[in-house]
Design an enzyme around this catalytic site. Structure first.
Site, PDB file in Angstrom:
ATOM      1  N   ARG A  76      -3.948  -9.646   1.700  1.00 55.63           N
ATOM      2  CA  ARG A  76      -3.828 -10.349   0.583  1.00 55.63           C
ATOM      3  C   ARG A  76      -2.928 -11.198   0.417  1.00 55.63           C
ATOM      4  O   ARG A  76      -3.864 -11.941  -0.840  1.00 55.63           O
ATOM      5  CB  ARG A  76      -2.664  -9.012  -0.306  1.00 55.63           C
ATOM      6  CG  ARG A  76      -2.513  -9.348  -1.736  1.00 55.63           C
ATOM      7  CD  ARG A  76      -1.858  -8.383  -2.729  1.00 55.63           C
ATOM      8  NE  ARG A  76      -1.171  -8.733  -3.763  1.00 55.63           N
ATOM      9  CZ  ARG A  76      -0.131  -8.536  -5.473  1.00 55.63           C
ATOM     10  NH1 ARG A  76       0.734  -8.615  -3.776  1.00 55.63           N
ATOM     11  NH2 ARG A  76      -0.436  -9.254  -6.221  1.00 55.63           N
ATOM     12  N   HIS A 209      -7.861  -1.939  -1.054  1.00 58.69           N
ATOM     13  CA  HIS A 209      -6.841  -1.236  -1.457  1.00 58.69           C
ATOM     14  C   HIS A 209      -6.437  -0.127  -1.011  1.00 58.69           C
ATOM     15  O   HIS A 209      -6.331   0.873  -1.145  1.00 58.69           O
ATOM     16  CB  HIS A 209      -7.372  -1.282  -3.114  1.00 58.69           C
ATOM     17  CG  HIS A 209      -6.372  -2.315  -4.030  1.00 58.69           C
ATOM     18  ND1 HIS A 209      -6.771  -2.649  -4.959  1.00 58.69           N
ATOM     19  CD2 HIS A 209      -5.836  -3.921  -3.426  1.00 58.69           C
ATOM     20  CE1 HIS A 209      -6.516  -3.651  -5.691  1.00 58.69           C
ATOM     21  NE2 HIS A 209      -6.169  -4.464  -4.790  1.00 58.69           N
TER      22      HIS A 209
HETATM   23  C1  HEM Z   1     -10.109  -6.902  -7.938  1.00 57.66           C
HETATM   24  C2  HEM Z   1      -9.210  -7.148  -8.608  1.00 57.66           C
HETATM   25  C3  HEM Z   1      -7.587  -7.325  -7.833  1.00 57.66           C
HETATM   26  C4  HEM Z   1      -6.769  -7.137  -8.275  1.00 57.66           C
HETATM   27  C5  HEM Z   1      -6.915  -6.207 -10.118  1.00 57.66           C
HETATM   28  C6  HEM Z   1      -5.973  -7.164  -7.301  1.00 57.66           C
HETATM   29  C7  HEM Z   1      -4.703  -6.234  -8.004  1.00 57.66           C
HETATM   30  C8  HEM Z   1      -3.001  -5.964  -6.373  1.00 57.66           C
HETATM   31  C9  HEM Z   1      -2.075  -5.850  -7.607  1.00 57.66           C
HETATM   32  C10 HEM Z   1      -1.530  -5.446  -8.630  1.00 57.66           C
HETATM   33  C11 HEM Z   1      -1.153  -5.098  -6.590  1.00 57.66           C
HETATM   34  C12 HEM Z   1      -0.119  -4.445  -5.816  1.00 57.66           C
HETATM   35  C13 HEM Z   1       1.109  -5.711  -6.305  1.00 57.66           C
HETATM   36  C14 HEM Z   1       2.261  -5.133  -6.184  1.00 57.66           C
HETATM   37  O1  HEM Z   1       2.971  -4.099  -7.078  1.00 57.66           O
HETATM   38  O2  HEM Z   1       3.022  -4.895  -5.162  1.00 57.66           O
HETATM   39  C15 HEM Z   1      -2.634  -5.406  -5.208  1.00 57.66           C
HETATM   40  C16 HEM Z   1      -2.197  -5.447  -3.846  1.00 57.66           C
HETATM   41  C17 HEM Z   1      -2.515  -5.491  -2.767  1.00 57.66           C
HETATM   42  N1  HEM Z   1      -4.332  -5.623  -2.551  1.00 57.66           N
HETATM   43 FE1  HEM Z   1      -5.078  -6.761  -4.725  1.00 57.66          FE
HETATM   44  N2  HEM Z   1      -6.187  -6.622  -6.321  1.00 57.66           N
HETATM   45  C18 HEM Z   1      -7.624  -6.910  -6.942  1.00 57.66           C
HETATM   46  C19 HEM Z   1      -8.105  -7.558  -5.324  1.00 57.66           C
HETATM   47  C20 HEM Z   1      -7.320  -7.787  -3.731  1.00 57.66           C
HETATM   48  C21 HEM Z   1      -9.029  -7.598  -2.687  1.00 57.66           C
HETATM   49  C22 HEM Z   1     -10.039  -8.673  -3.113  1.00 57.66           C
HETATM   50  C23 HEM Z   1      -7.931  -8.101  -1.479  1.00 57.66           C
HETATM   51  C24 HEM Z   1      -8.582  -8.191  -0.641  1.00 57.66           C
HETATM   52  C25 HEM Z   1      -9.663  -8.271   0.221  1.00 57.66           C
HETATM   53  C26 HEM Z   1      -6.834  -7.417  -2.135  1.00 57.66           C
HETATM   54  C27 HEM Z   1      -5.773  -6.083  -1.339  1.00 57.66           C
HETATM   55  C28 HEM Z   1      -4.695  -5.991  -1.919  1.00 57.66           C
HETATM   56  C29 HEM Z   1      -3.616  -5.768  -0.773  1.00 57.66           C
HETATM   57  C30 HEM Z   1      -4.283  -5.709   0.912  1.00 57.66           C
HETATM   58  C31 HEM Z   1      -2.810  -5.260  -1.055  1.00 57.66           C
HETATM   59  C32 HEM Z   1      -1.774  -4.390  -0.780  1.00 57.66           C
HETATM   60  C33 HEM Z   1      -0.418  -5.502  -0.410  1.00 57.66           C
HETATM   61  C34 HEM Z   1       0.545  -4.870  -0.184  1.00 57.66           C
HETATM   62  O3  HEM Z   1       1.240  -3.562   0.177  1.00 57.66           O
HETATM   63  O4  HEM Z   1       1.509  -5.975   0.284  1.00 57.66           O
HETATM   64  N3  HEM Z   1      -7.124  -7.141  -3.530  1.00 57.66           N
HETATM   65  N4  HEM Z   1      -3.008  -5.836  -5.489  1.00 57.66           N
END
Ligand code: HEM
Ligand SMILES: *[C@@H]1O[C@H](CO)[C@@H](O)[C@H](O)[C@H]1NC(C)=O
Ligand SMILES: *[C@@H]1O[C@H](CO)[C@@H](O)[C@H](O)[C@H]1NC(C)=O
Ligand SMILES: *[C@@H]1O[C@H](CO)[C@@H](O)[C@H](O)[C@H]1NC(C)=O
Ligand SMILES: *[C@@H]1O[C@H](CO)[C@@H](O)[C@H](O)[C@H]1NC(C)=O
Ligand SMILES: *[C@@H]1O[C@H](CO)[C@@H](O)[C@H](O)[C@H]1NC(C)=O
Ligand SMILES: *[C@@H]1O[C@H](CO)[C@@H](O)[C@H](O)[C@H]1NC(C)=O
Ligand SMILES: *[C@@H]1O[C@H](CO)[C@@H](O)[C@H](O)[C@H]1NC(C)=O
Ligand SMILES: *[C@@H]1O[C@H](CO)[C@@H](O)[C@H](O)[C@H]1NC(C)=O
Ligand SMILES: *[C@@H]1O[C@H](CO)[C@@H](O)[C@H](O)[C@H]1NC(C)=O
Ligand SMILES: *[C@@H]1O[C@H](CO)[C@@H](O)[C@H](O)[C@H]1NC(C)=O
Ligand SMILES: *[C@@H]1O[C@H](CO)[C@@H](O)[C@H](O)[C@H]1NC(C)=O
Length: 355
Positions: A76, A209
């Site tokens: 992320r 995700h």
């Molecule tokens: C398409 C639009 C995207 C939205 C709206 C989005 C939104 C989010 C949100 C809201 C969270 C959780 C934050 C929290 O509540 O702690 C999250 C977590 C995460 N996102 Fe996204 N994201 C997007 C795209 C991506 C992309 C492109 C990647 C990587 C290729 C990604 C990888 C991750 C990962 C791995 C987590 C987990 C992080 C953790 O466990 O610390 N996301 N994302």
């Protein structure tokens, strides 16, 4: 000096893509591989820091063995770096709106603090071996790749040569560039289109995700006051237990099936109305993206191929190359300017530069 040498070397070594593809670990056909932005190359550190990738991979293997959740944090981090201002390690600077700086930090963009610490650790290990030649932006990019690989996902080569920004992004810039979890598919597609990412890229990159967690505040708008009709009833009931109030500080897994494995189960979740965010679930509801979701759910190789393409494109967004920016000696701070530098020379330049 070392960095100028590295970029000189990279200009001399023009390596055909074929060389890379024939070695077999890239799942993507040559025709699909996005062209490299000028200044980036797959052999950038071959001479100046040949062990760079091994150092990172080995260290992360150890780190993930004690906490696999860090892999999600690192993946992320690279996404946030690239989407806001470009893959220039701006996210790592203290004071960045999405970084660890307390003053400007936006709570809803919270990235794991441990991810920042690991990047700094990797920077130090690499610097001890090679001097200050590898950028923090490249370390962030390769750490994201290794997060995918070490969570069971596909291996792929990352082009290097990114340089680190001199400034961080504002809070406004951060909010404007990172789509919200409450976004629908139209929002996501138009947001990603401004970065030249296609509909398929959007669906594939959302597959990030398949690992990691989300806080209640990122999805309770789907539970209260009324339940999102596209959410499975049992899934919703359980989420309400985890998040009894909209402001609960609890977290839950993004992928209910295999939360720590980088596989295609995220898409199976969506088909079962078990996507966590609106931005996830709506990819299956919207008929422009539904068939792509289904194709990834039934064919993991197809997902991997398209994820790699998306990551390569994302990893080249607005990169600084050549003599732009700098190679930071400390990922969380700009290098001292020459006037500040002269005042610390007596304290030992060697320590500062890590030689
Ligand atoms: C398409 C639009 C995207 C939205 C709206 C989005 C939104 C989010 C949100 C809201 C969270 C959780 C934050 C929290 O509540 O702690 C999250 C977590 C995460 N996102 Fe996204 N994201 C997007 C795209 C991506 C992309 C492109 C990647 C990587 C290729 C990604 C990888 C991750 C990962 C791995 C987590 C987990 C992080 C953790 O466990 O610390 N996301 N994302
Ligand atoms: C650079 O290093 C990679 C990985 O070790 C290797 O596959 C490649 O052949 C090297 N390229 C050159 C031009 O030395
Ligand atoms: C993964 O890719 C790296 C180079 O990017 C290579 O050195 C390594 O052997 C590959 N590993 C596997 C398991 O394919
Ligand atoms: C940030 O955005 C808000 C509202 O969109 C605006 O009022 C404010 O002036 C902006 N701040 C800066 C520093 O651009
Ligand atoms: C963060 O929260 C603000 C206000 O609470 C909201 O306007 C913004 O869309 C949110 N951004 C993200 C990326 O969730
Ligand atoms: C998507 O959400 C935006 C607001 O963010 C709204 O204006 C638009 O009508 C929605 N589109 C669809 C197809 O639901
Ligand atoms: C998208 O592509 C256009 C045309 O090649 C280019 O001018 C623009 O800079 C690209 N945008 C981004 C964010 O890379
Ligand atoms: C956290 O989740 C558990 C169940 O997973 C629940 O019992 C508890 O009330 C929640 N705590 C808060 C503060 O929301
Ligand atoms: C969360 O919201 C509930 C109900 O609105 C309130 O009673 C509680 O004090 C809030 N908790 C926090 C930590 O803000
Ligand atoms: C999607 O659904 C809309 C409205 O139901 C319909 O007009 C449109 O033709 C459909 N598009 C595709 C690609 O199926
Ligand atoms: C799955 O996708 C891969 C990669 O595109 C393709 O080669 C393969 O034929 C597909 N498998 C099936 C069963 O469709
Ligand atoms: C890196 O910079 C930060 C912020 O200025 C500082 O707190 C930290 O001590 C520095 N770390 C090293 C190893 O110099």
């Amino acid at each position: 000096m070392a960095s100028t040498f590295a970029s000189l070397i990279s200009q001399l070594l023009i390596v055909p893509c074929l060389l890379l593809l024939s070695s077999g670990y890239l799942y993507v056909s040559e025709a699909q591989t996005p062209p490299l932005v000028s200044g980036l190359s797959y052999t950038f550190y071959n001479t100046s820091c040949p062990d760079f990738e091994t150092i990172v991979r080995t260290r992360l293997q150890t780190e993930f063995a004690s906490d696999i959740g860090l892999a999600a944090g690192l993946l992320r981090l690279h996404f946030h770096d690239c989407f806001v201002q470009g893959c220039d390690a701006s996210v790592l600077l203290d004071g960045s709106a999405s970084g660890p700086g307390e003053k400007n930090a936006t709570p809803n963009l919270t990235l794991r603090p441990q991810a920042f610490q690991i990047i700094e650790e990797l920077r130090s290990l690499v610097q001890n071996q090679c001097g200050s030649v590898v950028s923090c932006a490249d370390i962030t990019a390769v750490a994201a790749r290794d997060a995918v690989v070490l969570s069971g996902g596909p291996n792929y080569s990352v082009p290097f040569g990114r340089r680190d920004s001199l400034d961080f992004a504002t809070q406004n810039d951060t909010l404007a560039n990172l789509p919200a979890p409450t976004s629908n598919t139209s929002d996501i597609l138009s947001s990603l289109a401004t970065k030249n990412l296609t509909t398929t890229d959007a669906v594939a990159l959302s597959g990030g995700h398949t690992i990691g967690i989300g806080h209640c505040t990122s999805f309770t708008s789907r539970l209260y006051p009324t339940q999102d009709s596209t959410m499975d009833q049992t899934f919703a009931t359980n989420l309400k237990i985890t998040c009894p109030t909209t402001n609960s500080t609890n977290t839950t897994n993004l992928d209910i099936r295999t939360p720590n494995v980088f596989d295609n189960k995220y898409y199976v979740d969506l088909m079962n109305r078990q996507g966590l965010f609106t931005s996830d679930q709506d990819l299956y509801t919207d008929n422009r993206t539904r068939s792509i979701v289904t194709s990834f759910a039934v064919n993991q190789s197809l997902f991997y191929e398209n994820f790699i393409i998306g990551m390569l494109k994302m990893g080249m967004l607005n990169v600084l190359t050549g003599t732009q920016g700098e190679i930071r000696a400390n990922c969380s701070a700009r290098n001292p300017t020459s006037s500040t530098l002269s005042s610390v020379v007596e304290e030992g330049l060697e320590t500062l530069m890590g030689f």
